[in-house]
Design a protein around this motif. Structure first.
Motif, short mmCIF file in Angstrom:
data_model
loop_
_atom_site.label_atom_id
_atom_site.label_comp_id
_atom_site.label_asym_id
_atom_site.label_seq_id
_atom_site.Cartn_x
_atom_site.Cartn_y
_atom_site.Cartn_z
N LYS A 4 0.82 -1.20 0.00
CA LYS A 4 0.00 0.00 0.00
C LYS A 4 0.86 1.26 0.00
CE LYS A 4 -3.57 -2.42 2.66
NZ LYS A 4 -4.31 -2.48 3.95
N GLN A 5 2.15 1.10 0.13
CA GLN A 5 3.07 2.23 0.21
C GLN A 5 4.39 1.82 -0.46
OE1 GLN A 5 2.33 1.37 4.37
NE2 GLN A 5 4.44 1.99 4.80
N PRO A 6 5.24 2.79 -0.76
CA PRO A 6 6.48 2.46 -1.48
C PRO A 6 7.41 1.51 -0.71
CG PRO A 6 6.00 4.80 -1.69
CD PRO A 6 5.04 4.26 -0.68
N PHE A 7 7.61 1.77 0.59
CA PHE A 7 8.56 0.98 1.38
C PHE A 7 7.91 0.50 2.68
CE2 PHE A 7 11.45 3.90 -0.91
CZ PHE A 7 12.34 3.01 -1.46
N LEU A 8 8.38 -0.64 3.16
CA LEU A 8 8.09 -1.11 4.51
C LEU A 8 9.39 -1.62 5.13
CD1 LEU A 8 4.81 -3.26 4.54
CD2 LEU A 8 5.22 -1.10 5.75
N PRO A 99 19.24 1.88 -12.90
CA PRO A 99 18.45 2.94 -13.53
C PRO A 99 16.97 2.84 -13.18
CG PRO A 99 19.90 1.87 -15.12
CD PRO A 99 19.93 1.04 -13.88
N PRO A 100 16.23 3.95 -13.25
CA PRO A 100 14.79 3.93 -12.95
C PRO A 100 14.05 2.95 -13.85
CG PRO A 100 15.61 6.19 -13.09
CD PRO A 100 16.72 5.31 -13.59
N HIS A 101 13.18 2.15 -13.25
CA HIS A 101 12.40 1.18 -14.01
C HIS A 101 11.21 0.72 -13.18
CE1 HIS A 101 15.01 -1.30 -11.48
NE2 HIS A 101 14.17 -2.31 -11.66
N GLY A 129 8.77 5.36 -6.16
CA GLY A 129 7.70 6.33 -6.23
C GLY A 129 8.22 7.70 -5.83
N ASP A 130 7.60 8.31 -4.84
CA ASP A 130 8.01 9.64 -4.38
C ASP A 130 8.85 9.61 -3.13
OD1 ASP A 130 6.57 10.84 -6.47
OD2 ASP A 130 4.71 10.84 -5.30
N GLU A 131 9.25 8.42 -2.68
CA GLU A 131 10.03 8.30 -1.45
C GLU A 131 11.46 7.87 -1.74
OE1 GLU A 131 8.42 6.12 1.80
OE2 GLU A 131 6.35 6.80 1.44
N SER A 145 7.44 -2.88 -6.15
CA SER A 145 8.17 -2.92 -7.42
C SER A 145 7.32 -2.45 -8.60
CB SER A 145 8.69 -4.34 -7.69
OG SER A 145 7.60 -5.24 -7.81
N PHE A 146 6.01 -2.21 -8.37
CA PHE A 146 5.16 -1.71 -9.45
C PHE A 146 5.22 -0.19 -9.55
CE2 PHE A 146 3.32 -5.90 -8.82
CZ PHE A 146 3.21 -6.33 -10.13
#
Length: 631
Positions: A4-8, A99-101, A129-131, A145-146
């Motif tokens: 539900k969020q970029p990192f845990l 690289p970004p992917h 994402g934004d984090e 990873s999405f």
């Protein structure tokens, strides 16, 4: 699996020093280049299909010999208790990046990736994402990873993470729930606190025939991210109708082989229908093209390749557990048997006039390859084939007394030829991601192949070779840049080389270069490669060698691709812009005058390469087919 969020950050931690000791204890030969070719990225394979030396992600998984040497890593995996997929130590050189992917492959719809930093520094930053976070040594993280993500190592030392892929299980769900709630103090799993035996590895990770229920699950996932573009909505409605037809035939055939032709026909029809809707150019809000994600999640995986173990329903090879003594030491009690397909048409006979791009290192062959693979009817592995080739018994330098990367005709024994052909064939895809079903035209590009022309000629007497020439001064500068970067080290454990920094291909007579400075080493590397390559190409019959100039290719990519494709009997239906995208192995911003920054250095070593360069330029002039002759 989705977050539900970029990192845990999970409430469990590990002894980074103990992990680092195990990573450092592995032999240099265990470290392999990243399969994507990202510069400065390398890995140690810990869990792979059948425990073999492979970067594949499909097939029953097992521990490699490297994992069985890492007692504490096994204890960590046992404590988390997941069902384990591909897992690795992953290294990132200082000043390098991932690289970004976005990970949209089928594999990632069901897998989470756990990151445990082993060796790190404050300059290592992970963005999702934004984090952006810095993962401290010994911590345990998962990420989404999405979302678009990348890693930067802005420090002055290599970063190493333990990276574990899993479909879940064990205490992982509990750890993730606790992380989402927050407030739980991470507990330490000390080395030796538990056994590392009885790990569980995934046995099923791709379908023989994808069920309509799974297809609908993937379609629903894509719809969630698709936005409201009417063309995208129309395309997904077509896919819905396709799944309805698939479901009807699933009820009739299930996974039986009798239904294969029907399933193949449905896939052909939906691809043709979506092509008319120009689905490959429809971009979703997350900047992923709709055609690509449909191929990755549904179409490519809907029907297993007929030669695959999944399609033939073959049982995986069983692997014995390592025996663990009270001291924690591990005794390797067995090793994996390599899988061999049933007898059928030899793989080497499935290739029609395979194409090999050959050049000196850093001559622009990656950009040429990445452009040329867009030709219709052409198949490629999608990457350089260093490991694929050197994994064939008897072809790797350590098994040949560290002589060089050179291979000649007598090295192409029938057994090696068939194993290599099988390795290539199983990894081939065309520009649309489709796997081969019969005889194919393949293009292969691995820089070391400049020393292997007679070897490939012996395997495929109809093979054709594309010689790429780049201005020698530009190439020497780029090779020096590669050596200094540290991202192109091919044999860090090279016996007798002073500091383990050998980079790029291993040329005959390399032993004579060890007292030289990098500019001299590079000049000899270029000259030796050029002389060997031209000697070998000149022995081939008329019409089997085409030549292309890198500068001309950059200046007129459209006309050069049309010329080259026609010269080797292929078509060309893509429109290229005046400027091509950067290749994935680019070290610094392209500039054809960069070499002048080291003009005095290059001029000092020019006598080493001068004669070979004159010969190369003449060869280019003699072999370059004019556009009118190729049409």
């Amino acid at each position: 699996m989705r977050l539900k969020q970029p990192f845990l950050k999970l409430p469990i931690r590990f002894d980074a020093d103990a992990l680092a000791a195990e990573a450092r204890a592995l032999p240099p030969s265990a470290w392999t280049p990243h399969p994507t070719g990202f510069v400065g990225n390398e890995a140690v394979r810990l869990v792979t299909p059948a425990g073999e030396d492979s970067d594949n992600i499909e097939g029953p998984m097992a521990a490699t010999d490297s994992l069985n040497r890492c007692h504490y890593v096994r204890q960590i995996m046992a404590e988390i208790g997941g069902v384990w997929g591909r897992s690795r130590f992953m290294g990132l050189a200082p000043g390098r990046e991932v690289p970004p992917h976005i990970d949209i492959h089928y594999y990632w719809r069901t897998h989470l990736r756990i990151h445990i930093p082993v060796i790190t520094n404050p300059g290592v930053l992970f963005t999702c994402g934004d984090e952006t976070v810095h993962m401290a040594a010994g911590e345990c993280w998962v990420f989404n990873s999405f979302l678009r993500h990348d890693v930067q190592n802005k420090g002055d030392a290599q970063r190493i993470h333990l990276v574990l892929d899993t479909v879940g299980g064990g205490i992982l769900p509990e750890l993730m729930r606790a992380a989402e709630k927050g407030g739980t103090e991470p507990r330490l799993l000390a080395p030796g606190a538990r056994s590392g035996q009885s790990l569980v590895f995934e046995r099923v990770n791709s379908p023989k025939v994808m069920s309509p229920w799974e297809m609908r699950c993937h379609l629903a996932f894509i719809r969630e991210q698709a936005g409201t573009d009417p063309k995208i909505v129309e395309s997904l409605d077509r896919v819905e109708s396709f799944i309805d037809a698939w479901a009807a035939n699933w009820a009739r055939f299930g996974t039986e082989v009798e239904g294969r032709a029907v399933y193949e026909g449905l896939l052909k029809d939906i691809r043709a229908s979506l092509t008319k809707l120009e689905v490959s150019s429809l971009e979703m809000p997350n900047e992923v093209f709709l055609g690509r994600i449909l191929e990755q999640l549904i179409f490519q995986m809907a029907l297993a390749h007929p030669d695959s173990r999944v399609a033939k329903s073959e049982a995986p090879v069983a692997h014995p557990e390592p025996e663990e003594k009270a001291t924690g030491s591990v005794i390797l009690s067995g090793s994996a048997k390599a899988f061999r397909p049933a007898d059928r048409e030899p793989y080497r006979n499935r290739f029609d006039r395979p194409l090999f791009v050959v050049s000196t290192p850093r001559s622009g062959s990656t950009l040429l390859y990445e452009t040329f693979v867009k030709a219709p009817g052409l198949f490629a592995t999608g990457d350089e084939s260093h490991r694929l080739i050197e994994n064939v018994p008897g072809l790797a330098p350590p098994q040949r007394g560290w002589l060089s990367n050179q291979l000649v005709a007598h090295d192409a024994t029938p057994e090696r030829a068939e194993r290599l052909a099988e390795g290539f064939y199983r990894q081939l895809k065309d520009r649309d991601g489709r796997r081969p079903t019969g005889r194919v035209r393949m293009v292969e590009k691995t820089p070391k192949n400049a020393l292997r022309v007679p070897f490939f000629d012996a395997i495929w007497p109809d093979a054709e070779f594309i010689y790429l020439y780049r201005d020698a001064r530009e190439t020497l500068y780029s090779m020096m840049e590669a050596w200094h970067s540290g991202g192109f080290r091919t044999y860090p454990g090279l016996p007798g080389w002073p500091d383990g920094t050998w980079s790029l291909l291993l040329v005959p007579g390399w032993q004579q270069l060890k007292r030289m400075q990098i500019p001299e080493i590079v000049a000899h590397q270029w000259a030796i490669t050029t002389e060997v390559l031209l000697d070998d190409l000149e022995r081939l019959g008329e019409g089997r060698v085409q030549a292309i100039d890198y500068g001309t290719f950059l200046g007129s990519p459209q006309s050069e691709m049309e010329r080259l494709a026609a010269a080797v009997g292929l078509g060309w239906d893509r429109k290229l812009g005046d400027t091509l995208p950067l290749s994935k192995t680019t070290v610094s911003k392209p500039d054809r005058q960069k070499w002048r920054r080291l003009a005095h250095v290059i001029e000092a070593v020019w006598p080493i390469v001068e004669q070979a360069d004159e010969r190369a330029r003449q060869f280019l002039a003699d072999r370059r087919v004019p556009i009118r002759a190729a049409a």
